[in-house]
Design a protein around this motif. Structure first.
Motif, PDB file in Angstrom:
ATOM      1  N   ALA A   1      99.641  80.781  62.460  1.00  7.91           N
ATOM      2  CA  ALA A   1     100.283  79.472  62.305  1.00  7.91           C
ATOM      3  C   ALA A   1     100.532  78.809  63.654  1.00  7.91           C
ATOM      4  CB  ALA A   1     101.592  79.627  61.536  1.00  7.91           C
ATOM      5  N   LEU A   2     100.888  79.610  64.653  1.00 12.96           N
ATOM      6  CA  LEU A   2     101.164  79.063  65.983  1.00 12.96           C
ATOM      7  C   LEU A   2      99.883  78.625  66.684  1.00 12.96           C
ATOM      8  CD1 LEU A   2     103.178  78.564  68.320  1.00 12.96           C
ATOM      9  CD2 LEU A   2     102.773  80.933  69.043  1.00 12.96           C
TER      10      LEU A   2
ATOM     11  N   GLU B   1      96.927  77.921  65.378  1.00  8.60           N
ATOM     12  CA  GLU B   1      96.180  76.892  64.665  1.00  8.60           C
ATOM     13  C   GLU B   1      97.091  75.781  64.156  1.00  8.60           C
ATOM     14  OE1 GLU B   1      92.881  76.759  64.371  1.00  8.60           O
ATOM     15  OE2 GLU B   1      92.666  78.622  65.532  1.00  8.60           O
ATOM     16  N   ARG B   2      98.175  75.529  64.874  1.00  6.44           N
ATOM     17  CA  ARG B   2      99.133  74.530  64.403  1.00  6.44           C
ATOM     18  C   ARG B   2      98.535  73.126  64.369  1.00  6.44           C
ATOM     19  NH1 ARG B   2     100.552  76.158  69.449  1.00  6.44           N
ATOM     20  NH2 ARG B   2     100.817  74.566  71.082  1.00  6.44           N
ATOM     21  N   SER B   3      97.627  72.801  65.285  1.00  4.41           N
ATOM     22  CA  SER B   3      97.017  71.467  65.286  1.00  4.41           C
ATOM     23  C   SER B   3      96.108  71.287  64.082  1.00  4.41           C
ATOM     24  CB  SER B   3      96.220  71.252  66.575  1.00  4.41           C
ATOM     25  OG  SER B   3      95.215  72.252  66.719  1.00  4.41           O
TER      26      SER B   3
ATOM     27  N   GLY C   1      98.105  71.061  60.969  1.00  4.18           N
ATOM     28  CA  GLY C   1      98.784  69.781  60.815  1.00  4.18           C
ATOM     29  C   GLY C   1      98.078  68.849  59.860  1.00  4.18           C
TER      30      GLY C   1
ATOM     31  N   ARG D   1     100.398  75.428  54.356  1.00  4.07           N
ATOM     32  CA  ARG D   1     100.283  76.068  55.677  1.00  4.07           C
ATOM     33  C   ARG D   1     100.696  77.536  55.604  1.00  4.07           C
ATOM     34  NH1 ARG D   1     103.400  71.538  59.389  1.00  4.07           N
ATOM     35  NH2 ARG D   1     102.321  69.702  58.556  1.00  4.07           N
TER      36      ARG D   1
END
Length: 456
Positions: free
Chosen positions: A249-250, A252-254, A257, A265
């Motif tokens: 999650a961190l 691939e946060r973009s 989004g 998510r």
């Protein structure tokens, strides 16, 4: 030496390897039949690759399972997955027991090595529990998946897809009937929860499941306790799932989004954290992920599942033991302790050896893949580069995961043969192969006077 004496001297690892190879050969011959494929044009290498991937419950594919194989061919793959997940010897022992035939001492030793960390007298009870739990979990998973697909397909097709993917998920095989795996269902809660549950249960190992079952029956007894293997497996599995999901999650946060809801998510991160250790299903395009995410997934695939499970890798217990060993040495403690128990030094040594040998095998196969490309002039073009793509493919085969960055169909015959070897080693086990090659006899070598040397 009599024939019986020679048979008794055969190491269980060799019997396990022979049983898997027999299933692979039979499966590849069956998949080569015209009735198995739609166009009846699959090559021997591709049929052998597919059979190996199914028996070794890996999930790497050179052709699309849903569109290339007929219903008969898909059922053959499903049977191979079930055989590979349970193990040929487990199924044969169960059948022999069912028809009333006696089980040889050698068969007992094989099952002992596969599914028990300590000697057990109740091998048949263990086998019975494994079979009942496997078919029960797969049946329950098929029911929930049927509910999911009943809205999109006729009843028979929905049931078939549910059974196929339930068996594939529990056995951590990663075979899917859809060309994009599970990407089209990345936001479906029922499918994600069902698949993740099957993968985790199938990946923590039958000894752990049996130990939990026995503990529940005896928990009224104050002396009833879980083994340190069960505790280590459960704790390590939980830590890897949570940390893997958070890292995904961190990193691939973009990209996440673009997904509108928090629940979507969360499902994506948890699913990929679980599946990239053992199963091989995916709800995102692996080739589109960042290099850092790929590196994290390579580590999770290298660790793999737990001992006595359907998955490969160096196993969660090896990681836990390595962490405990490192902590004990930092604290300058002689013994390695876990959960108020001391682990035998021989087990610690074997875990370190397993890690080192695994690194060596992965490095060798990766090198041979690159050499093969250079010699043939066939160069894999990939956004992440051929080195990272091949490393991902090699570790995925070693961990019997089945995730790919899309290079599997483009492998040369040379590359496919090396990946086939890697899948077999990953399923049978690195130490088992070492036993087959060098034997298990204890050699009392010459011991000389000690002399220290600098390290680090």
């Amino acid at each position: 030496m009599t024939f019986r004496a020679r048979i008794l001297k055969i190491h269980p690892a060799l019997i396990v390897l022979a049983s898997f190879l027999s299933a692979i050969i039979a499966g590849s011959i069956t998949l080569k039949l015209p009735i198995s494929t739609i166009n009846a044009d699959i090559s021997w290498v591709d049929s052998f690759f597919t059979a190996t991937s199914a028996v070794c419950v890996t999930g790497l594919i050179v052709v699309d399972t849903g569109s290339y194989f007929t219903l008969f061919g898909q059922c053959v793959i499903l049977v191979l997955i079930q055989i590979g997940g349970l193990g040929v010897m487990t199924i044969s022992v169960a059948l022999f027991r069912w028809i009333g035939r006696k089980i040889s001492f050698r068969h007992r030793m094989v099952i002992q090595d596969l599914f028990a960390h300590t000697p057990r007298e109740d091998i048949f009870s263990l086998i019975k529990s494994i079979m009942l739990f496997t078919f029960g979990a797969e049946l329950l998973g098929a029911v929930f998946l049927t509910i999911h697909w009943s809205h999109d397909y006729p009843v028979f097709e929905a049931v078939y897809k549910a059974v196929f993917h339930s068996v594939s998920a529990f056995c951590n095989a990663g075979f899917a009937l859809f060309p994009d795996s599970m990407m089209r269902y990345s936001d479906n809660i029922l499918l994600n929860v069902t698949m993740c549950s099957l993968i985790v249960i199938g990946g923590i190992g039958f000894p752990v499941l049996y130990d939990i079952q026995m503990w529940q029956k005896k928990r009224k007894n104050q002396r009833a306790r879980l083994s340190i293997q069960t505790k280590a497996v459960l704790l390590t599995t939980l830590v890897l799932i949570v940390s893997g999901a958070l890292m995904f999650a961190l990193l691939e946060r973009s990209a996440a989004g673009e997904i509108q809801t928090f629940g979507h998510r969360l499902l994506t991160a948890i699913f990929q954290s679980i599946t990239c250790r053992t199963a091989g299903f995916n709800t995102v395009d692996i080739a589109s992920l960042k290099d850092a995410t790929i590196a994290m997934m390579i580590f999770l695939m290298f660790v793999g599942a737990s001992p006595g499970s359907c998955g490969g890798g160096v196993k969660t217990t090896t990681l836990a033991l390595l962490a405990a060993f490192t902590a004990s040495r930092i604290k300058r403690k002689y013994r390695v302790n876990m959960f108020k128990k001391s682990v035998p030094n021989e087990t610690v040594t074997r875990s370190v050896s397993l890690i080192l040998v695994s690194f060596g095998i992965i490095g060798l196969v990766l090198f041979m893949l690159l050499v093969g490309d250079s010699a043939s002039g066939h160069v894999v073009t990939h956004a992440h580069g051929s080195f990272l793509a091949y490393l991902f493919e090699t570790v995925s085969a070693f961990g019997t995961v089945g995730l790919s960055m899309g290079v599997t169909p483009d492998l040369t015959t040379w590359g496919k043969c090396w990946i086939i070897l890697m899948m077999i080693i990953g399923r049978v086990g690195v130490l088992a192969f070492a036993y087959i090659i060098v034997g298990t006899g204890t050699l009392n070598g010459v011991e000389y006077s000690e002399e220290n040397l600098m390290i680090g």
